[in-house]
Each structure stands twice: as structure tokens, then as C-alpha cells.
Design an enzyme around this catalytic site. Structure first.
Site, short mmCIF file in Angstrom:
data_model
loop_
_atom_site.label_atom_id
_atom_site.label_comp_id
_atom_site.label_asym_id
_atom_site.label_seq_id
_atom_site.Cartn_x
_atom_site.Cartn_y
_atom_site.Cartn_z
CD GLN A 126 -2.71 1.01 2.62
OE1 GLN A 126 -2.25 0.53 3.64
NE2 GLN A 126 -3.96 1.41 2.54
N GLY A 127 0.79 2.07 -1.05
CA GLY A 127 1.60 3.28 -1.16
C GLY A 127 0.81 4.52 -0.78
CE1 TYR A 128 -3.80 4.06 -0.45
CE2 TYR A 128 -4.86 4.39 1.66
CZ TYR A 128 -4.92 3.99 0.35
OH TYR A 128 -6.11 3.53 -0.17
CD GLU A 244 -5.51 -0.65 6.69
OE1 GLU A 244 -4.35 -0.93 7.04
OE2 GLU A 244 -5.83 0.49 6.30
CB SER A 367 -1.55 8.66 13.97
OG SER A 367 -2.18 9.90 13.70
#
Length: 388
Positions: A126-128, A244, A367
Site C-alpha cells: 500500500q503506497g499511501y 482495511e 494515527s
């Protein structure tokens, strides 16, 4: 239609029969902070599952799944965890990208990518997150430009789980020059095995490296590998985050319960359970685990008609904080012994690894600070945070 209990019995029986022989030693292997354990063997196990039709059980039958109901999916993940089966290596492809492509992908994209996810023949990451856009995904600076029949991608992603083992990455990139925040983003499928992609492992507190930095320098992907329309990447990316935090979290809780029960046994054996403060914290941990389950069930009930809504943030912040506190409790139960490594090669024991890695639980996948903003603004309807 197979009842939930019949389905549960089938899952349990298959796992009992197949987690034997060459796969018996994989019980309990892998997972957060331990992804380095027996990766090749766990990949072989998951391909064995695929051959028997036990991957992507919740996907529609036409896309290679079993079309399992929500209740059956819950049963599958609970039984998998109860069997102490190894952590899945294809979680990101199966639980995140696959449902996203089913919801937003083109027929060509589904035909190209879904069968290989079902067979566990292509692994995804996952490229976030980026150095200046961790949980604040709207601050993405990685850019992509359409050049002929390709997209070229330039930028940096970080905290990319298992990128060093992956074949592909789904990347959120800015495709509209001059756009800001949620506007002008696109969701691209980018192959990693090509010039212009550099994957660099990040060494963690645990000494292992399941996270990575990924650098893109004019990396290329075909024009058709965009999910949704150009500039609609935010909507697609948010849907992925919803998936997710879906049904697989109930299996996660079985693992949490096993950790707590094992820790209680340690406390009884070493006498720390005689400390009234330790007993009180254990009782609160048990109660918290029940709350985690109720949160998950509430979230799944609301998600029955689609991807989970912002209420998923409540569940995420709660379990992440609970697990971090369990690591702290484990160190207090272990006492001074928890600060020692038992001889060469001076590897961490399970409790030390839990304590160190669980510090990241309140950071990855959004977060705690970002989750509180989401809860305040989208669930409670409070005024939005002032942003520059």
C-alpha cells in the site's frame, strides 16, 4: 445455503486436517512485528489454501471467492485465529485491494488482477504514507503524469509494509498540477520490479524490517492502471481504508485474547498476579477486549451494505491503544527479566517484541491523533479542525 455453524465446522475441519506435516511448524508464525518469520513457508501455505478454495472467501463467486456471508466471514477469521494458523502474507491484496477493485475497478482490471490475488501469485503493498504525509494522506506530494499511454510516477512513500516482498503497489499520487489536499489525487496500480523503483527497508525497534521506504523516479505503469477517474483517488483510497478495518479484525481479536490469557498464566506462575495493581490492570484488559469485540460487531453491522463508515475509527483507536497498553502490562508482569535477552543471538522474546512493536499500533493505519479528528468531525459533527 450452508448455515454459519456448518461453515464454521467445515473451516475448522479443513484447518485441523491441513495444518499438519510440513505446515505444522507454521502455527503461530508471522504477524505484526514478526513478518520475517518463515515468509516463504507461509507463502506456500497460503497457496495451498488457494488451491483448496480458502482464500478470498468473502469475495463474490464470479471473482473467485466463495461468496461467504458476513457471518460466515466472521466464522472463518475466528476459526483461523483459533487454530493458531500462520499470519497471512496476502492480506493487503485480499482484504484491501481486491474489494477496492470489485467496487471501483474496470472489468479489464478485475480480469487482470483478481485471479492472481486469489491464487496468491502476485503480492501487493500500500503506497499511501509519505515523510510529510503520514496519517495526513491529503498532503500527498508524490506526483504522476500521463505520458502517452502510460503514467510516470515520481515521489517517495514510507512505512510501506512488505514492499520488499511485493510485486505491485497501489499508489495515491497527485495527478492534477497545482491541486491541494483531497483534490487532484489518483489511485494507481504500479509494478515494483522495474527501473525507477527503489525499495529500502526501515529497521524497527524490534531489529526487523517489515516496513520500507519506496522511491519512485519516473516509474511507469500503463494508463489503464488507474482505479476510478483521474482526480478521484481520495474517494477510492478512503474506501480501501474502510475495507482495511473490516471483518478480519475479529480474527485479530482472537489473537489478542490468546496473548492476554498467556500473560495471565505468566502472572500466576511468577507471582505478579498477587499484586493488586497488576490484577486490576489484567481485569481492565479483559474488559477492554470485550469492548473491542462489541465495537467490531457494531462496525460490521453498519458495513453490511458496503464499506465501513467513519465509525471504524472508533474501533481502530480503541484496539490500538488497548494493544499498546497490553505490551506495557506484559513488561510489568515480567519484571526485571523483561529487560534481559536470553543469550546469543540475543533475540527478543515474545513479550519484548509485543512491547516494542505495539508502540506502532497507534501510528500505522491512521494515527490516534487523526482517528480522533475523524471521530470528532465525521461522527460527532464537531467543527472541522482549522487548517492552513
Amino acid at each position: 445455503m450452508t448455515s454459519v455453524e456448518e461453515f464454521r465446522t467445515e473451516v475448522r475441519g479443513w484447518l485441523r486436517t491441513n495444518l499438519t506435516g510440513e505446515f505444522a511448524a507454521l502455527r503461530g508464525r508471522g504477524g505484526p512485528g514478526r513478518e520475517h518469520e518463515a515468509f516463504a513457508e507461509r507463502l506456500a501455505w497460503e497457496r495451498h489454501m488457494a488451491a483448496a478454495g480458502w482464500t478470498c472467501v468473502g469475495w463474490p463467486v464470479e471473482y473467485g471467492g466463495r461468496g461467504a456471508t458476513l457471518e460466515q466471514q466472521v466464522a472463518f477469521h475466528e476459526e483461523y485465529a483459533l487454530a493458531d494458523a500462520p499470519a497471512r502474507v496476502n492480506h493487503i491484496g485480499e482484504q484491501l485491494l481486491g474489494p477496492t477493485l470489485i467496487a471501483f475497478g474496470t472489468p479489464e482490471q478485475r480480469a487482470r488482477f483478481l485471479p492472481l490475488i486469489v491464487k496468491v501469485e502476485e503480492l501487493w503493498c500500500q503506497g499511501y504514507s509519505e515523510p510529510d504525509a503520514g496519517s495526513d494522506l491529503a498532503n500527498v506530494r508524490t506526483r504522476a503524469e500521463r505520458v502517452g499511454d502510460e503514467w510516470t510516477v515520481t515521489g517517495q512513500k514510507t512505512w510501506t509494509s512488505l514492499a520488499h516482498e511485493s510485486d505491485w503497489c497501489f499508489v495515491v499520487a497527485r495527478t492534477v498540477p497545482g491541486s491541494a489536499r483531497h483534490q487532484g489525487l489518483s489511485y494507481l496500480l504500479v509494478p515494483l520490479d522495474q527501473p525507477g523503483v527503489d525499495v529500502r527497508p526501515i529497521t524497527q525497534l524490534t531489529g526487523t524490517s517489515e516496513f520500507n521506504e519506496v522511491f519512485f523516479d519516473q516509474a511507469r505503469t500503463p494508463a489503464g492502471n488507474i482505479v476510478g477517474a483521474p482526480g478521484e483517488g481520495w474517494k477510492v483510497a478512503m474506501a480501501t481504508l474502510g475495507f482495511e478495518r473490516g471483518v478480519s479484525t475479529l480474527g485479530q481479536q482472537v489473537g489478542f485474547r490468546r496473548e492476554l490469557e498467556t500473560l495471565i498464566d505468566v502472572a500466576r506462575r511468577n507471582g505478579s498476579a498477587d499484586d493488586p495493581l497488576i490484577r486490576d490492570r489484567i481485569a481492565r484488559a479483559w474488559s477492554g477486549l470485550e469492548i473491542i469485540r462489541f465495537n467490531a460487531l457494531r462496525m460490521l453491522e453498519g458495513a453490511a451494505a458496503g464499506a465501513p463508515g467513519p465509525e471504524a475509527s472508533i474501533g481502530k483507536i480503541y484496539w490500538a491503544t488497548w494493544h499498546r497498553e497490553l505490551g506495557e502490562l506484559a513488561m510489568d508482569v515480567c519484571g526485571a527479566d523483561g529487560m534481559l535477552a536470553a543469550g546469543e543471538p540475543y533475540d527478543l522474546d515474545d513479550w519484548q517484541r509485543l512491547f516494542l512493536f505495539s508502540r506502532s499500533d497507534t501510528i500505522y493505519a491512521g494515527s490516534n491523533e487523526i482517528q480522533r479528528n475523524i471521530i470528532a468531525e465525521r461522527v460527532l459533527g464537531l467543527p472541522r479542525e482549522v487548517r492552513p
